[in-house]
Design a protein around this motif. Structure first.
Motif, PDB file in Angstrom:
ATOM      1  N   GLY A  49       0.799  -1.219   0.000  1.00  0.00           N
ATOM      2  CA  GLY A  49       0.000   0.000   0.000  1.00  0.00           C
ATOM      3  C   GLY A  49       0.836   1.276   0.000  1.00  0.00           C
ATOM      4  O   GLY A  49       2.068   1.246  -0.131  1.00  0.00           O
ATOM      5  N   SER A  50       0.141   2.401   0.153  1.00  0.00           N
ATOM      6  CA  SER A  50       0.789   3.715   0.146  1.00  0.00           C
ATOM      7  C   SER A  50       1.815   3.819   1.270  1.00  0.00           C
ATOM      8  O   SER A  50       2.975   4.200   1.065  1.00  0.00           O
ATOM      9  N   VAL A  51       1.404   3.448   2.476  1.00  0.00           N
ATOM     10  CA  VAL A  51       2.312   3.486   3.620  1.00  0.00           C
ATOM     11  C   VAL A  51       3.331   2.352   3.513  1.00  0.00           C
ATOM     12  O   VAL A  51       4.523   2.535   3.772  1.00  0.00           O
ATOM     13  N   GLY A 103       4.127  -8.701   4.084  1.00  0.00           N
ATOM     14  CA  GLY A 103       2.793  -9.306   4.075  1.00  0.00           C
ATOM     15  C   GLY A 103       1.779  -8.379   3.443  1.00  0.00           C
ATOM     16  O   GLY A 103       1.907  -7.157   3.487  1.00  0.00           O
ATOM     17  N   ALA A 104       0.765  -8.959   2.834  1.00  0.00           N
ATOM     18  CA  ALA A 104      -0.353  -8.187   2.269  1.00  0.00           C
ATOM     19  C   ALA A 104      -1.551  -9.122   2.191  1.00  0.00           C
ATOM     20  O   ALA A 104      -1.580 -10.158   2.868  1.00  0.00           O
ATOM     21  N   SER A 105      -2.550  -8.773   1.406  1.00  0.00           N
ATOM     22  CA  SER A 105      -3.762  -9.606   1.345  1.00  0.00           C
ATOM     23  C   SER A 105      -3.491 -10.890   0.559  1.00  0.00           C
ATOM     24  O   SER A 105      -2.438 -11.029  -0.084  1.00  0.00           O
ATOM     25  N   ASP A 107      -4.625  -1.865   5.908  1.00  0.00           N
ATOM     26  CA  ASP A 107      -5.963  -1.281   5.813  1.00  0.00           C
ATOM     27  C   ASP A 107      -6.643  -1.478   7.182  1.00  0.00           C
ATOM     28  O   ASP A 107      -6.665  -2.591   7.725  1.00  0.00           O
ATOM     29  N   ALA A 108      -7.198  -0.386   7.735  1.00  0.00           N
ATOM     30  CA  ALA A 108      -7.761  -0.450   9.091  1.00  0.00           C
ATOM     31  C   ALA A 108      -8.928  -1.439   9.188  1.00  0.00           C
ATOM     32  O   ALA A 108      -9.232  -1.928  10.277  1.00  0.00           O
ATOM     33  N   ASP A 109      -9.553  -1.784   8.069  1.00  0.00           N
ATOM     34  CA  ASP A 109     -10.648  -2.766   8.115  1.00  0.00           C
ATOM     35  C   ASP A 109     -10.144  -4.146   8.515  1.00  0.00           C
ATOM     36  O   ASP A 109     -10.932  -4.998   8.934  1.00  0.00           O
ATOM     37  N   ILE A 123       6.885  11.590   7.961  1.00  0.00           N
ATOM     38  CA  ILE A 123       6.662  11.881   9.385  1.00  0.00           C
ATOM     39  C   ILE A 123       5.202  11.580   9.772  1.00  0.00           C
ATOM     40  O   ILE A 123       4.905  11.285  10.935  1.00  0.00           O
ATOM     41  N   GLY A 124       4.286  11.564   8.779  1.00  0.00           N
ATOM     42  CA  GLY A 124       2.881  11.261   9.089  1.00  0.00           C
ATOM     43  C   GLY A 124       2.560   9.775   9.106  1.00  0.00           C
ATOM     44  O   GLY A 124       1.437   9.399   9.419  1.00  0.00           O
ATOM     45  N   ALA A 125       3.513   8.916   8.762  1.00  0.00           N
ATOM     46  CA  ALA A 125       3.191   7.482   8.704  1.00  0.00           C
ATOM     47  C   ALA A 125       4.459   6.622   8.808  1.00  0.00           C
ATOM     48  O   ALA A 125       4.999   6.446   9.901  1.00  0.00           O
TER      49      ALA A 125
HETATM   50  N1  LIG Z   1      -1.603   7.026   3.470  1.00  0.00           N
HETATM   51  C1  LIG Z   1      -1.332   7.787   4.515  1.00  0.00           C
HETATM   52  O1  LIG Z   1      -0.828   8.928   4.381  1.00  0.00           O
HETATM   53  C2  LIG Z   1      -1.609   7.293   5.896  1.00  0.00           C
HETATM   54  C3  LIG Z   1      -2.237   6.073   6.147  1.00  0.00           C
HETATM   55  N2  LIG Z   1      -2.453   5.673   7.433  1.00  0.00           N
HETATM   56  C4  LIG Z   1      -3.065   4.362   7.740  1.00  0.00           C
HETATM   57  O2  LIG Z   1      -2.157   3.331   7.330  1.00  0.00           O
HETATM   58  C5  LIG Z   1      -2.881   2.193   6.875  1.00  0.00           C
HETATM   59  C6  LIG Z   1      -2.512   1.899   5.446  1.00  0.00           C
HETATM   60  O3  LIG Z   1      -2.926   2.988   4.635  1.00  0.00           O
HETATM   61  P1  LIG Z   1      -2.573   3.079   3.101  1.00  0.00           P
HETATM   62  O4  LIG Z   1      -1.200   2.582   2.877  1.00  0.00           O
HETATM   63  O5  LIG Z   1      -2.906   4.458   2.719  1.00  0.00           O
HETATM   64  O6  LIG Z   1      -3.628   2.028   2.465  1.00  0.00           O
HETATM   65  P2  LIG Z   1      -3.557   1.225   1.088  1.00  0.00           P
HETATM   66  O7  LIG Z   1      -4.956   1.015   0.709  1.00  0.00           O
HETATM   67  O8  LIG Z   1      -2.670   1.910   0.131  1.00  0.00           O
HETATM   68  O9  LIG Z   1      -2.877  -0.181   1.506  1.00  0.00           O
HETATM   69  C7  LIG Z   1      -3.544  -1.144   2.259  1.00  0.00           C
HETATM   70  C8  LIG Z   1      -2.691  -2.383   2.484  1.00  0.00           C
HETATM   71  O10 LIG Z   1      -3.458  -3.331   3.238  1.00  0.00           O
HETATM   72  C9  LIG Z   1      -3.422  -4.594   2.555  1.00  0.00           C
HETATM   73  N3  LIG Z   1      -4.665  -5.335   2.793  1.00  0.00           N
HETATM   74  C10 LIG Z   1      -5.916  -5.053   2.344  1.00  0.00           C
HETATM   75  N4  LIG Z   1      -6.784  -5.991   2.751  1.00  0.00           N
HETATM   76  C11 LIG Z   1      -6.082  -6.897   3.457  1.00  0.00           C
HETATM   77  C12 LIG Z   1      -6.417  -8.113   4.114  1.00  0.00           C
HETATM   78  N5  LIG Z   1      -7.660  -8.602   4.115  1.00  0.00           N
HETATM   79  N6  LIG Z   1      -5.433  -8.803   4.747  1.00  0.00           N
HETATM   80  C13 LIG Z   1      -4.158  -8.342   4.731  1.00  0.00           C
HETATM   81  N7  LIG Z   1      -3.788  -7.210   4.103  1.00  0.00           N
HETATM   82  C14 LIG Z   1      -4.730  -6.494   3.486  1.00  0.00           C
HETATM   83  C15 LIG Z   1      -3.251  -4.253   1.096  1.00  0.00           C
HETATM   84  O11 LIG Z   1      -2.725  -5.369   0.416  1.00  0.00           O
HETATM   85  P3  LIG Z   1      -3.142  -5.718  -1.125  1.00  0.00           P
HETATM   86  O12 LIG Z   1      -2.315  -4.805  -1.991  1.00  0.00           O
HETATM   87  O13 LIG Z   1      -2.742  -7.132  -1.258  1.00  0.00           O
HETATM   88  O14 LIG Z   1      -4.606  -5.471  -1.259  1.00  0.00           O
HETATM   89  C16 LIG Z   1      -2.260  -3.092   1.191  1.00  0.00           C
HETATM   90  O15 LIG Z   1      -0.963  -3.595   1.362  1.00  0.00           O
HETATM   91  C17 LIG Z   1      -4.361   2.522   7.042  1.00  0.00           C
HETATM   92  O16 LIG Z   1      -4.792   1.974   8.253  1.00  0.00           O
HETATM   93  C18 LIG Z   1      -4.373   4.042   7.021  1.00  0.00           C
HETATM   94  O17 LIG Z   1      -5.497   4.545   7.670  1.00  0.00           O
HETATM   95  C19 LIG Z   1      -2.017   6.429   8.480  1.00  0.00           C
HETATM   96  C20 LIG Z   1      -1.407   7.634   8.282  1.00  0.00           C
HETATM   97  C21 LIG Z   1      -1.184   8.162   6.976  1.00  0.00           C
END
Ligand SMILES: NC(=O)C1=CN([C@@H]2O[C@H](COP(=O)(O)OP(=O)(O)OC[C@H]3O[C@@H](n4cnc5c(N)ncnc54)[C@H](OP(=O)(O)O)[C@@H]3O)[C@@H](O)[C@H]2O)C=CC1
Ligand SMILES: N[C@@H](CC(=O)OP(=O)(O)O)C(=O)O
Length: 363
Positions: free
Chosen positions: A13-15, A35-37, A85-87, A344-346
């Motif tokens: 993901g982004s972070v 790790g990821a989904s 992802d917070a979900d 600094i935000g993440a």
């Molecule tokens: N972006 C930002 O500036 C900031 C984000 N945050 C927080 O950080 C967290 C990540 O945000 P962000 O990077 O923007 O989100 P993204 O949507 O870019 O990334 C989400 C990540 O979670 C993974 N994921 C999704 N579903 C599942 C699952 N069922 N099991 C395991 N992994 C899963 C995804 O993997 P896959 O690619 O395989 O789907 C991906 O690696 C969030 O909780 C967000 O609120 C906090 C501060 C700043």
């Protein structure tokens, strides 16, 4: 000690991508598990990720095969960074903690737990003493190091509290605070990502849950450790009132905030405020942590700064820029703050927290 093994949850993901960038060739940590989904698990990282950073993907990270986010896959990690992802973060991070792992999380799920430090490392690293105490108590009782979660704050909150902390330390409490944010699209994540059609030639004056998070998290970060040493005592609503309005703007990285504050003990002079911010040194800098900014706060004098594209990378994204510091005819002082939302935000905050914990032999 050799390199500590680091795992990254939500690595695609982004972070997560920022974590990969910041942890590649790090002097204290080696990327061991990603790790990821289940959509990504089993693929090489380079085939699973849609890389969106402006620097090239680190080649070694690209060859790592992505794992499911299970304790078994991460059990040998000295520290696990979460960009989930917070979900999905809640049960995964809880299971990791219960298995004895050290988790540093960007997700919001545990930020409000009293015994979980909510840390911006250039602001309130002293809250990590809660974890240090738990680790020392366990060692004294002959037990192995317990698992724990440290939370990183909301990205807009991180930029906001950076200059507040030294100001409160020097001039006493801030009783009223307003902030209007202009937040980058990388803050909305990459899955699926903020739609270009919604942001081009446009601005969106709503970010779900963001205003409440800024208004609440500021009170915890500026709070103190309770007398028992095990939890944080938030500032009360009577001590500080915070009002936030949040907007999404067409910027790739970097959150900008227009902030006004009123001090309880009267307004300091503008020069005194600038000097206070210039003099501030955070604990991570004093500990010589490898990623610590030389200056946690940069005071800018140009009329038209800070600007995201020009100023977000100060001190590699770990420094927060503060400009246009001037009198506010309604409250006391107003200013414009710029912080890099995924550094600094993440993810950068996560890495710096880990460096502080390493300096204190917690991980
Ligand atoms: N972006 C930002 O500036 C900031 C984000 N945050 C927080 O950080 C967290 C990540 O945000 P962000 O990077 O923007 O989100 P993204 O949507 O870019 O990334 C989400 C990540 O979670 C993974 N994921 C999704 N579903 C599942 C699952 N069922 N099991 C395991 N992994 C899963 C995804 O993997 P896959 O690619 O395989 O789907 C991906 O690696 C969030 O909780 C967000 O609120 C906090 C501060 C700043
Ligand atoms: N909501 C922030 C990013 C984020 O995900 O924050 P949090 O982890 O507090 O939900 C933004 O949109 O820029």
């Amino acid at each position: 000690m050799g390199l500590r093994k680091a795992g990254v949850l939500g690595a695609t993901g982004s972070v997560g991508q920022r974590f990969i960038q910041l942890l590649s060739n790090h002097p204290q940590f080696e990327l061991a598990v990603l790790g990821a989904s289940s959509r990504s698990a089993g693929k090489k990282y380079k085939d699973a990720v849609d890389w969106k950073q402006t620097s090239l993907m680190p080649a070694a990270a690209g060859e790592i095969v992505v794992s499911e986010c299970t304790v078994e896959a991460f059990k040998d990690c000295d520290v696990v960074f979460s960009g989930l992802d917070a979900d999905y973060a809640g049960p995964i991070e809880k299971a990791f903690k219960e298995a004895g792992l050290a988790v540093i999380s960007n997700a919001k799920n545990y930020r409000r737990e009293k015994d979980v430090p909510l840390v911006v490392p250039t602001v309130n690293s002293e809250h990590l003493a809660i974890i240090e105490k738990r680790v020392k108590d366990a060692a004294a009782a002959g037990q192995k190091r317990p698992g724990f979660i440290v939370c990183i704050s909301n990205c807009s909150t991180a930029g906001l509290v950076a200059p507040l902390r030294p100001l409160v330390d020097k001039f006493g409490p801030i009783e009223l605070l307003t902030t209007t944010t202009m937040q980058a699209i990388s803050g909305a994540g990459f899955s699926p990502g903020f739609p270009g059609i919604d942001i081009l030639d446009n601005l969106v004056p709503y970010i779900s849950g963001e205003e409440e998070k800024i208004e609440w998290e500021t009170k915890k970060i500026l709070g103190e450790i309770a007398d028992d040493g095990n939890s944080v005592k938030n500032l009360s609503d009577d001590e500080i009132r915070v009002s936030a309005q949040c907007n999404r703007v067409a910027v790739s990285d970097g959150h900008t905030e227009c902030v006004s504050v009123k001090f309880k003990n009267g307004a300091p002079s503008i020069d005194a405020i600038k000097q206070c911010l210039r003099d501030y040194q955070c604990e991570a800098t004093l500990l010589n942590c490898p990623s610590a900014p030389k200056h946690a706060i940069h005071v800018l004098e140009e009329q038209n700064r800070p600007q995201p594209r020009l100023d977000r990378d100060r001190d590699n994204g770990y420094g927060v820029s503060v400009g246009r510091i001037r009198e506010d005819p309604v409250l006391d002082v107003k200013m414009v703050i710029l912080s890099h939302n995924t550094i600094i935000g993440a993810a950068g905050s996560g890495v710096l927290i880990a460096e502080i914990l390493a300096a204190k032999n917690v991980i």
